[in-house]
Scaffold this motif. Structure first.
Motif, PDB file in Angstrom:
ATOM      1  N   UNK A  43      30.328  18.408  29.666  1.00  0.00           N
ATOM      2  CA  UNK A  43      31.387  17.600  30.254  1.00  0.00           C
ATOM      3  C   UNK A  43      31.496  16.254  29.559  1.00  0.00           C
ATOM      4  N   UNK A  44      32.621  15.575  29.795  1.00  0.00           N
ATOM      5  CA  UNK A  44      32.894  14.257  29.208  1.00  0.00           C
ATOM      6  C   UNK A  44      33.089  13.268  30.354  1.00  0.00           C
ATOM      7  N   UNK A  86      39.704  14.206  33.257  1.00  0.00           N
ATOM      8  CA  UNK A  86      40.898  15.011  33.523  1.00  0.00           C
ATOM      9  C   UNK A  86      41.976  14.659  32.516  1.00  0.00           C
ATOM     10  N   UNK A  87      42.578  15.697  31.924  1.00  0.00           N
ATOM     11  CA  UNK A  87      43.595  15.464  30.899  1.00  0.00           C
ATOM     12  C   UNK A  87      44.897  15.029  31.563  1.00  0.00           C
ATOM     13  N   UNK A 127      40.402  20.200  24.735  1.00  0.00           N
ATOM     14  CA  UNK A 127      41.036  20.371  26.053  1.00  0.00           C
ATOM     15  C   UNK A 127      41.029  21.852  26.414  1.00  0.00           C
ATOM     16  N   UNK A 128      40.530  22.181  27.615  1.00  0.00           N
ATOM     17  CA  UNK A 128      40.487  23.578  28.072  1.00  0.00           C
ATOM     18  C   UNK A 128      41.887  24.000  28.498  1.00  0.00           C
ATOM     19  N   UNK A 153      42.513  22.173  32.039  1.00  0.00           N
ATOM     20  CA  UNK A 153      43.023  20.792  31.997  1.00  0.00           C
ATOM     21  C   UNK A 153      41.917  19.754  32.107  1.00  0.00           C
ATOM     22  N   UNK A 154      40.719  20.039  31.606  1.00  0.00           N
ATOM     23  CA  UNK A 154      39.669  19.033  31.519  1.00  0.00           C
ATOM     24  C   UNK A 154      39.236  18.888  30.067  1.00  0.00           C
ATOM     25  N   UNK A 155      38.644  17.745  29.751  1.00  0.00           N
ATOM     26  CA  UNK A 155      38.179  17.450  28.395  1.00  0.00           C
ATOM     27  C   UNK A 155      36.688  17.773  28.317  1.00  0.00           C
TER      28      UNK A 155
END
Length: 388
Positions: A330-331, A387-388, A300-301, A280-282
């Motif tokens: 990371x973004x 965070x998505x 998106x993971x 749930x991270x970009x």
């Protein structure tokens, strides 16, 4: 033509040529002999010793193949255990180090045709953990030595005991703080006025050194001061002393609590890992091997496998890819957006990005979950992601 003598130029030249690895097509595994060229290999195949070895192998070929396969497997695993331990490593790196030995068992004499088949077999039999990435197959040795297992169990037991001690000390500190707050709330102050019973009497003090005058003045002062005034004065002094003592205790408790919190934060800053993937991270794709359609694109993971491999869904196209963390970054979102801490002591905590310091390569975040919710901390760029 006879064999050259030991120190003759011909013998020295032959020894120089025989050093190092030669072509695999001119190697005879049955006789364990390496030839330098096609003519030498042809002559070896016509020799009587080679023919005798072929006759022995033809009687029971499975036995010879099983023997070579077992030798290859044992030496390969021993190299992984001794050289890399339980680290995750590319199978081709291990194979290149293995074949650097001139006396190694060649793979073409075993039951496996390719290195990929052998790697899959290791994972199927439970000797290693294997996973496939865009770079190739990776292996991780599983150490089943009883001493190693006992050592790991002792480390886990010690770690659990340390955690129990930390929880016990944290509960004790919370109880002390709660008792201090309750005692402070229960204290009430009473104030009384300093009054004289008889307004006509005067209070007189004398500084004479004579014995008779001092006794008289003391008698007058004792009679002139009322009992209520003395009690009120002593009570006020006691209340002041009690207030100072309670304030000093409260300051000490607060300072000790602050020191423990600082120690916990210091421990959390030093606890880092070499993996940072989290669902749930970009993230952003950095490799060009998957094509220009995915290079520098965000995804998106959805899932994490074996800590180092991520299943991501591209934001633009919706395609699903399986990528190693070495090809991802990371973004960092805009200030005010929600992020997730990926490494360090606050790993797994959600936070809100406040600001970015480009000179120090750090970001100021406000923790939004956990026991330290609401605390502002500085973390490096690579430790947080959108965070998505």
């Amino acid at each position: 033509m006879g064999k050259a003598e030991f120190l003759s130029p011909k013998a020295i030249g032959n020894r120089i040529k025989s050093k190092g690895l030669q072509k695999l097509r001119w190697y005879c595994q049955m006789c364990q002999k390496q030839c330098r060229d096609e003519n030498g290999f042809k002559c070896h195949c016509m020799a009587e010793s080679h023919q005798r070895q072929l006759l022995l192998a033809s009687e029971n070929p499975d036995q010879f193949m099983d023997y070579f396969s077992e030798e290859f497997k044992n030496e390969f695993l021993e190299l992984i255990r001794r050289r890399f331990g339980t680290k995750r490593v590319h199978n081709n790196i291990v194979y290149n180090e293995y074949i650097s030995d001139r006396e190694h068992v060649h793979m073409n004499s075993t039951q496996w045709e390719t290195l990929t088949d052998f790697t899959k077999w290791l994972g199927k039999e439970g000797y290693c953990k294997v996973d496939e990435t865009p770079k190739g197959w990776y292996v991780q040795y599983i150490d089943r030595d009883p001493e190693t297992i006992a050592r790991q169990q002792e480390l886990e037991k010690k770690k659990k005991q340390d955690l129990d001690d930390e929880e016990r000390s944290a509960k004790f500190i919370e109880e002390q703080v709660r008792r201090g707050k309750e005692g402070k709330e229960g204290e009430t102050s009473f104030f009384t006025e300093l009054k004289r019973e008889n307004e006509e009497e005067k209070v007189a003090f004398s500084l004479n050194k004579g014995p008779s005058t001092s006794a008289a003045t003391s008698a007058k002062s004792s009679t002139s001061l009322g009992p209520s005034a003395l009690q009120a004065a002593t009570a006020s002094v006691k209340r002041k002393e009690a207030g100072h003592s309670s304030e000093s205790k409260e300051k000490k408790k607060k300072s000790a609590l602050d020191e423990i919190i600082e120690m916990e934060e210091q421990k959390k800053k030093t606890s880092r890992t070499d993996y940072w993937l989290h669902p749930n991270i970009v993230v952003k794709v950095l490799t060009k091997r998957l094509g220009d359609n995915y290079y520098k694109k965000k995804g998106l993971i959805k899932d994490v496998q074996e800590k180092y491999t991520a299943i991501i869904k591209m934001v633009d196209s919706g395609d699903k890819l399986k990528i190693d963390q070495a090809h991802l970054e990371t973004v960092i979102p805009a200030p005010g957006k929600r992020v997730l801490v990926l490494n360090g002591g606050f790993r797994g905590s959600e936070a809100i990005l406040d600001s970015i310091d480009e000179k120090k390569f750090t970001a100021l975040i406000t923790l939004d979950s956990g026991r330290l919710k609401g605390r502002k901390v500085d973390v490096p760029y690579e430790d947080i992601s959108k965070l998505a």
